[in-house]
Design a protein around this motif. Structure first.
Motif, PDB file in Angstrom:
ATOM      1  N   GLN A  88      -1.132   5.357  -4.526  1.00 33.04           N
ATOM      2  CA  GLN A  88      -1.071   5.258  -5.987  1.00 33.04           C
ATOM      3  C   GLN A  88      -0.636   3.860  -6.421  1.00 33.04           C
ATOM      4  OE1 GLN A  88       1.098   8.427  -8.023  1.00 33.04           O
ATOM      5  NE2 GLN A  88       0.662   9.808  -6.314  1.00 33.04           N
ATOM      6  N   CYS A  89       0.354   3.299  -5.714  1.00 30.00           N
ATOM      7  CA  CYS A  89       0.825   1.950  -6.045  1.00 30.00           C
ATOM      8  C   CYS A  89      -0.319   0.946  -5.933  1.00 30.00           C
ATOM      9  CB  CYS A  89       1.970   1.535  -5.113  1.00 30.00           C
ATOM     10  SG  CYS A  89       3.515   2.407  -5.405  1.00 30.00           S
ATOM     11  N   SER A  90      -1.042   1.016  -4.844  1.00 32.27           N
ATOM     12  CA  SER A  90      -2.154   0.094  -4.633  1.00 32.27           C
ATOM     13  C   SER A  90      -3.203   0.247  -5.732  1.00 32.27           C
ATOM     14  CB  SER A  90      -2.777   0.340  -3.264  1.00 32.27           C
ATOM     15  OG  SER A  90      -3.868  -0.511  -3.062  1.00 32.27           O
ATOM     16  N   LYS A  91      -3.545   1.466  -6.049  1.00 30.03           N
ATOM     17  CA  LYS A  91      -4.562   1.745  -7.071  1.00 30.03           C
ATOM     18  C   LYS A  91      -4.129   1.260  -8.448  1.00 30.03           C
ATOM     19  CE  LYS A  91      -7.043   5.562  -9.170  1.00 30.03           C
ATOM     20  NZ  LYS A  91      -7.008   6.976  -9.437  1.00 30.03           N
ATOM     21  N   ASP A  92      -2.819   1.380  -8.756  1.00 25.89           N
ATOM     22  CA  ASP A  92      -2.322   1.045 -10.092  1.00 25.89           C
ATOM     23  C   ASP A  92      -1.734  -0.362 -10.187  1.00 25.89           C
ATOM     24  OD1 ASP A  92      -3.125   3.510 -11.092  1.00 25.89           O
ATOM     25  OD2 ASP A  92      -1.210   4.452 -10.607  1.00 25.89           O
ATOM     26  N   GLY A  93      -1.919  -1.177  -9.155  1.00 25.55           N
ATOM     27  CA  GLY A  93      -1.489  -2.570  -9.223  1.00 25.55           C
ATOM     28  C   GLY A  93       0.009  -2.795  -9.064  1.00 25.55           C
ATOM     29  N   VAL A  94       0.695  -1.880  -8.423  1.00 27.83           N
ATOM     30  CA  VAL A  94       2.136  -2.033  -8.173  1.00 27.83           C
ATOM     31  C   VAL A  94       2.289  -2.607  -6.766  1.00 27.83           C
ATOM     32  CG1 VAL A  94       4.356  -0.863  -8.007  1.00 27.83           C
ATOM     33  CG2 VAL A  94       2.665  -0.101  -9.686  1.00 27.83           C
ATOM     34  N   ALA A  95       2.831  -3.814  -6.688  1.00 24.42           N
ATOM     35  CA  ALA A  95       2.861  -4.528  -5.407  1.00 24.42           C
ATOM     36  C   ALA A  95       4.142  -4.343  -4.613  1.00 24.42           C
ATOM     37  CB  ALA A  95       2.638  -6.021  -5.660  1.00 24.42           C
ATOM     38  N   ARG A  96       5.170  -3.687  -5.201  1.00 22.09           N
ATOM     39  CA  ARG A  96       6.466  -3.576  -4.518  1.00 22.09           C
ATOM     40  C   ARG A  96       6.880  -2.122  -4.356  1.00 22.09           C
ATOM     41  NH1 ARG A  96       6.610  -8.466  -4.613  1.00 22.09           N
ATOM     42  NH2 ARG A  96       7.039 -10.033  -6.127  1.00 22.09           N
ATOM     43  N   VAL A  97       7.253  -1.799  -3.110  1.00 21.06           N
ATOM     44  CA  VAL A  97       7.642  -0.429  -2.767  1.00 21.06           C
ATOM     45  C   VAL A  97       8.948  -0.479  -1.986  1.00 21.06           C
ATOM     46  CG1 VAL A  97       6.973   1.627  -1.456  1.00 21.06           C
ATOM     47  CG2 VAL A  97       5.221   0.281  -2.627  1.00 21.06           C
ATOM     48  N   TRP A  98       9.835   0.440  -2.315  1.00 18.61           N
ATOM     49  CA  TRP A  98      11.087   0.572  -1.557  1.00 18.61           C
ATOM     50  C   TRP A  98      11.166   1.997  -1.042  1.00 18.61           C
ATOM     51  CZ3 TRP A  98      16.018  -2.302  -3.304  1.00 18.61           C
ATOM     52  CH2 TRP A  98      17.061  -2.104  -2.377  1.00 18.61           C
ATOM     53  N   PHE A  99      11.170   2.148   0.286  1.00 17.49           N
ATOM     54  CA  PHE A  99      11.302   3.461   0.914  1.00 17.49           C
ATOM     55  C   PHE A  99      12.787   3.758   1.086  1.00 17.49           C
ATOM     56  CE2 PHE A  99       7.190   1.929   2.386  1.00 17.49           C
ATOM     57  CZ  PHE A  99       6.379   3.029   2.175  1.00 17.49           C
ATOM     58  N   HIS A 100      13.287   4.719   0.355  1.00 16.98           N
ATOM     59  CA  HIS A 100      14.703   5.092   0.451  1.00 16.98           C
ATOM     60  C   HIS A 100      14.978   5.755   1.795  1.00 16.98           C
ATOM     61  CE1 HIS A 100      18.005   8.033  -0.053  1.00 16.98           C
ATOM     62  NE2 HIS A 100      18.592   6.982  -0.581  1.00 16.98           N
ATOM     63  N   ARG A 101      16.093   5.385   2.379  1.00 15.98           N
ATOM     64  CA  ARG A 101      16.525   6.063   3.597  1.00 15.98           C
ATOM     65  C   ARG A 101      18.044   5.973   3.655  1.00 15.98           C
ATOM     66  NH1 ARG A 101      13.965   4.891   9.248  1.00 15.98           N
ATOM     67  NH2 ARG A 101      14.047   2.787   8.479  1.00 15.98           N
ATOM     68  N   SER A 102      18.676   7.136   3.700  1.00 18.08           N
ATOM     69  CA  SER A 102      20.118   7.156   3.901  1.00 18.08           C
ATOM     70  C   SER A 102      20.425   7.810   5.244  1.00 18.08           C
ATOM     71  CB  SER A 102      20.830   7.880   2.762  1.00 18.08           C
ATOM     72  OG  SER A 102      20.316   9.185   2.611  1.00 18.08           O
ATOM     73  N   PHE A 103      19.818   8.944   5.527  1.00 19.26           N
ATOM     74  CA  PHE A 103      20.009   9.646   6.797  1.00 19.26           C
ATOM     75  C   PHE A 103      18.644   9.998   7.362  1.00 19.26           C
ATOM     76  CE2 PHE A 103      23.664  10.754   4.134  1.00 19.26           C
ATOM     77  CZ  PHE A 103      24.667  10.210   4.914  1.00 19.26           C
TER      78      PHE A 103
END
Length: 163
Positions: A88-103
């Motif tokens: 979806q990010c790629s399709k909608d022109g969003v170039a930055r992604v942060w994958f949350h990870r705590s555990f």
């Protein structure tokens, strides 16, 4: 104080973010991220395909439903969902992604990482924006104060009896 990684600084330079995984259950990590970003002055949108409202605001079913373009997306969903959010990010022109990870694996999936690489998206794997956005929530539980020192002394009384 530790230096903020350049990838984090770059991500947080944006003004508008979407958080995927914001829940009707407000104690979820995605909800805390959503609230913190808002508290830090960012314009933030919640993505949840199964709810129309979360945190008292509109929840959008997907990235394309948000009425404006966002600068980045924090993915705080099950790892199986993260690859779809990346697409979806790629399709909608969003170039930055942060994958949350705590555990554990958090929201990270190898397939989603490969998808970011293939589509030329900038991505952060792991950690949490809460670590870098404003004051950290963690307030240690105050330890009980010890009682004030007790000044011990011995009182000696002498009495002389008259004959």
């Amino acid at each position: 104080m530790a230096k903020v990684p350049e990838s984090v600084s770059e991500f947080l330079r944006g003004k508008r973010f979407a958080v995927a995984g914001v829940s009707r259950a407000s104690a979820q990590p995605a909800n805390a991220i959503y609230r913190r970003l808002k508290d830090c002055g960012y314009e933030v949108f919640a993505i949840n395909p199964n709810a129309s409202k979360v945190e008292g605001v509109t929840a959008y079913p997907d990235l394309a439903s948000i009425p404006v373009t966002v600068d980045g997306v924090v993915i705080a969903t099950h790892p199986d969902v993260s690859v779809d959010i990346v697409r979806q990010c790629s399709k909608d022109g969003v170039a930055r992604v942060w994958f949350h990870r705590s555990f554990g694996s958090g929201s990270v999936s190898p397939q989603a990482i490969r998808e970011c690489q293939a589509r030329g998206l900038h991505y952060i794997v792991g950690g949490c924006p809460l670590m870098f956005c404003g004051k950290v929530d963690f307030e240690p539980t105050p330890r009980p104060r010890p009682p004030p020192p007790c000044h011990e002394f011995t009182l000696t009384i002498s009495c002389a009896l008259a004959p």
